[in-house]
Design an enzyme around this catalytic site. Structure first.
Site, mmCIF file in Angstrom:
data_model
loop_
_atom_site.group_PDB
_atom_site.id
_atom_site.type_symbol
_atom_site.label_atom_id
_atom_site.label_comp_id
_atom_site.label_asym_id
_atom_site.label_seq_id
_atom_site.Cartn_x
_atom_site.Cartn_y
_atom_site.Cartn_z
ATOM 1 N N ASP A 104 34.710 36.430 25.771
ATOM 2 C CA ASP A 104 35.823 37.053 26.590
ATOM 3 C C ASP A 104 35.721 38.439 26.059
ATOM 4 O O ASP A 104 36.242 38.703 25.186
ATOM 5 C CB ASP A 104 37.021 35.896 26.242
ATOM 6 N N VAL A 105 35.375 39.293 27.093
ATOM 7 C CA VAL A 105 35.524 40.729 26.903
ATOM 8 C C VAL A 105 36.691 41.526 26.752
ATOM 9 O O VAL A 105 36.670 42.517 26.448
ATOM 10 C CB VAL A 105 34.509 41.519 27.891
ATOM 11 N N LEU A 161 33.676 33.935 43.662
ATOM 12 C CA LEU A 161 35.080 33.416 42.971
ATOM 13 C C LEU A 161 35.793 34.909 43.115
ATOM 14 O O LEU A 161 37.032 34.956 43.290
ATOM 15 C CB LEU A 161 34.901 32.958 41.766
ATOM 16 N N ALA A 162 35.124 35.840 42.460
ATOM 17 C CA ALA A 162 35.784 37.410 42.240
ATOM 18 C C ALA A 162 36.186 37.676 43.459
ATOM 19 O O ALA A 162 37.321 38.235 43.569
ATOM 20 C CB ALA A 162 34.911 38.312 41.503
ATOM 21 N N GLN A 198 32.851 32.795 30.136
ATOM 22 C CA GLN A 198 34.031 33.691 29.638
ATOM 23 C C GLN A 198 35.156 32.650 28.678
ATOM 24 O O GLN A 198 35.557 33.371 27.868
ATOM 25 C CB GLN A 198 34.773 33.987 30.869
ATOM 26 N N TYR A 239 40.723 47.084 47.759
ATOM 27 C CA TYR A 239 40.007 47.167 46.662
ATOM 28 C C TYR A 239 40.576 47.867 45.573
ATOM 29 O O TYR A 239 40.534 47.568 44.330
ATOM 30 C CB TYR A 239 38.629 47.727 46.871
ATOM 31 N N SER A 267 27.691 32.917 42.008
ATOM 32 C CA SER A 267 27.873 33.938 41.219
ATOM 33 C C SER A 267 26.628 34.850 41.322
ATOM 34 O O SER A 267 25.335 34.368 41.505
ATOM 35 C CB SER A 267 27.926 33.666 39.840
ATOM 36 N N LYS A 288 35.369 50.863 39.341
ATOM 37 C CA LYS A 288 33.851 50.825 39.773
ATOM 38 C C LYS A 288 33.257 52.385 39.700
ATOM 39 O O LYS A 288 32.156 52.696 39.090
ATOM 40 C CB LYS A 288 33.586 50.232 40.906
ATOM 41 N N ARG A 322 30.331 36.142 49.262
ATOM 42 C CA ARG A 322 31.351 35.280 49.047
ATOM 43 C C ARG A 322 31.541 34.863 47.759
ATOM 44 O O ARG A 322 30.585 33.625 47.512
ATOM 45 C CB ARG A 322 31.589 34.283 50.099
HETATM 46 P P1 NAD Z 1 31.989 35.744 40.051
HETATM 47 O O1 NAD Z 1 33.375 35.363 40.008
HETATM 48 O O2 NAD Z 1 30.882 34.852 40.160
HETATM 49 O O3 NAD Z 1 31.807 36.367 38.621
HETATM 50 C C1 NAD Z 1 32.546 37.603 37.943
HETATM 51 C C2 NAD Z 1 32.545 36.919 36.602
HETATM 52 O O4 NAD Z 1 33.138 37.756 35.701
HETATM 53 C C3 NAD Z 1 32.879 35.565 36.301
HETATM 54 O O5 NAD Z 1 31.528 34.835 35.692
HETATM 55 C C4 NAD Z 1 33.918 35.781 35.086
HETATM 56 O O6 NAD Z 1 33.982 34.738 34.104
HETATM 57 C C5 NAD Z 1 33.561 37.065 34.557
HETATM 58 N N1 NAD Z 1 34.822 37.548 33.898
HETATM 59 C C6 NAD Z 1 35.937 38.133 34.369
HETATM 60 N N2 NAD Z 1 36.781 38.289 33.244
HETATM 61 C C7 NAD Z 1 35.995 38.089 32.154
HETATM 62 C C8 NAD Z 1 36.153 38.599 30.636
HETATM 63 N N3 NAD Z 1 37.606 39.029 30.342
HETATM 64 N N4 NAD Z 1 35.238 38.207 29.870
HETATM 65 C C9 NAD Z 1 34.070 37.785 30.085
HETATM 66 N N5 NAD Z 1 33.900 37.466 31.441
HETATM 67 C C10 NAD Z 1 34.683 37.783 32.453
HETATM 68 O O7 NAD Z 1 31.960 37.107 41.043
HETATM 69 P P2 NAD Z 1 30.717 38.096 41.301
HETATM 70 O O8 NAD Z 1 31.076 38.583 42.692
HETATM 71 O O9 NAD Z 1 29.143 37.495 41.081
HETATM 72 O O10 NAD Z 1 30.999 39.093 40.336
HETATM 73 C C11 NAD Z 1 30.050 39.730 39.544
HETATM 74 C C12 NAD Z 1 29.981 41.197 39.411
HETATM 75 O O11 NAD Z 1 29.457 41.861 40.762
HETATM 76 C C13 NAD Z 1 31.400 41.900 39.142
HETATM 77 O O12 NAD Z 1 31.392 43.156 38.364
HETATM 78 C C14 NAD Z 1 31.814 42.231 40.684
HETATM 79 O O13 NAD Z 1 32.834 43.219 40.819
HETATM 80 C C15 NAD Z 1 30.377 42.809 41.337
HETATM 81 N N6 NAD Z 1 30.343 42.859 42.496
HETATM 82 C C16 NAD Z 1 30.600 41.723 43.447
HETATM 83 C C17 NAD Z 1 30.660 41.944 44.750
HETATM 84 C C18 NAD Z 1 30.855 40.637 45.841
HETATM 85 O O14 NAD Z 1 31.109 40.949 46.916
HETATM 86 N N7 NAD Z 1 31.134 39.623 45.360
HETATM 87 C C19 NAD Z 1 30.058 43.071 45.553
HETATM 88 C C20 NAD Z 1 29.773 44.170 44.754
HETATM 89 C C21 NAD Z 1 30.054 43.963 43.102
#
Ligand code: NAD
Length: 260
Positions: free
Chosen positions: A64-65, A195-196, A40, A156, A19, A163, A193
């Site tokens: 959990d938001v 989970l999201a 979450q 996307y 993450s 965003k 890379r």
């Molecule tokens: P990740 O899957 O590790 O983290 C996403 C987090 O969001 C998880 O911990 C999940 O539990 C949490 N989440 C989702 N729904 C939720 C809810 N209802 N309540 C509380 N928490 C919730 O993935 P990541 O890539 O680390 O994502 C973190 C942020 O970075 C996100 O906003 C994502 O859009 C942004 N982001 C990611 C990338 C990428 O390429 N991975 C690039 C730019 C921005």
């Protein structure tokens, strides 16, 4: 001197060691911030509790938001441990998988639009509403965005709209609470890379494309995003607010080298 020593920062959005929030926690811990975490749901509870130990933290609270009362409860509980604190990292995003695969106009649904905006954008201001009286002067708030907010990136889709809303949220919150000495910024991160990210169709192709086009000819790491996040939440960044800062290897300014 470590530039976050004496700061208490709440980090949301750790799902595992990949993450972005984990990279942020690493960098902030290195700079001697005291950290607290949210998770979450119960599925993630043990994992986040174990990861929090890497940062000498035993403050791990549920949130959990998608439920507004969870956000209220989070800060009521936190206030019994930390009366005041200095920073919040919002690293939360979600869109239903079917929204992230295919043509935007054909795939977007009202239900998907609503949930994506609620979790990925509204939750940020919702958290600020509940915690603003607990924030010390010179506090900093941070969220994570992506270039899909301003360019139409294949697959996307509705997440790009959320965003864009999130980045506008950053500017409006910054303007709303700046007079208290509190700053608000976003990092627009290059693709990593996680989970999201695995929910986005053709994400692997996107990473390959980045490596070819980005000025640095590589993708960025969660450590690099973490270091920038630590800086933005520190007093070293005291003049920066309302901004979306790119930590993307320069992709957003790149020409399409290979086509020229
Ligand atoms: P990740 O899957 O590790 O983290 C996403 C987090 O969001 C998880 O911990 C999940 O539990 C949490 N989440 C989702 N729904 C939720 C809810 N209802 N309540 C509380 N928490 C919730 O993935 P990541 O890539 O680390 O994502 C973190 C942020 O970075 C996100 O906003 C994502 O859009 C942004 N982001 C990611 C990338 C990428 O390429 N991975 C690039 C730019 C921005």
């Amino acid at each position: 001197m470590s530039f976050l020593s004496g700061k208490r920062i709440l980090i949301t959005g750790i799902a595992n060691k990949l993450s972005i929030a984990y990279g942020i926690a690493q960098a902030m811990h290195k700079q001697k911030a005291e950290l607290a975490f949210t998770y979450q749901n119960n599925k993630l509870k043990n994992r986040v509790e174990n990861l929090a130990k890497h940062f000498n933290s035993d403050i791990v609270l549920p949130c959990d938001v998608s439920h507004n009362n969870n956000i209220q409860l989070l800060f009521v509980t936190l206030s019994k441990i930390w009366n005041k604190f200095d920073g919040l990292v919002h690293s939360i995003g979600f869109a239903p998988k079917n929204e992230l695969n295919g043509d935007y106009v054909d795939t977007v649904t009202y239900k998907g639009f609503k949930i994506t905006h609620k979790i990925s954008s509204y939750s940020f201001v919702s958290m600020v509403k509940e915690c603003k009286t607990m924030l010390n002067p010179n506090s900093a708030l941070l969220t994570l965005s992506y270039l899909g907010s301003e360019r139409a990136i294949p697959n996307y889709n509705v997440m790009g709209l959320a965003k864009a809303s999130l980045e506008a949220n950053v500017r409006y919150i910054a303007n709303s609470i700046g007079h208290k000495g509190i700053r608000v910024n976003a990092i627009s991160a290059g693709p990593v890379r996680t989970l999201a990210a695995s929910g986005i169709k053709n994400f692997r192709k996107m990473l390959e494309c980045y490596k070819r086009i980005t000025p640095l000819r590589r993708t960025v790491t969660i450590e690099e995003i973490g270091n920038s996040a630590a800086f933005l939440c520190s007093d070293l960044a005291s003049g920066i607010t309302g901004q979306t800062i790119y930590v993307d290897g320069g992709f957003n300014i790149a020409t399409i080298n290979e086509l020229l």
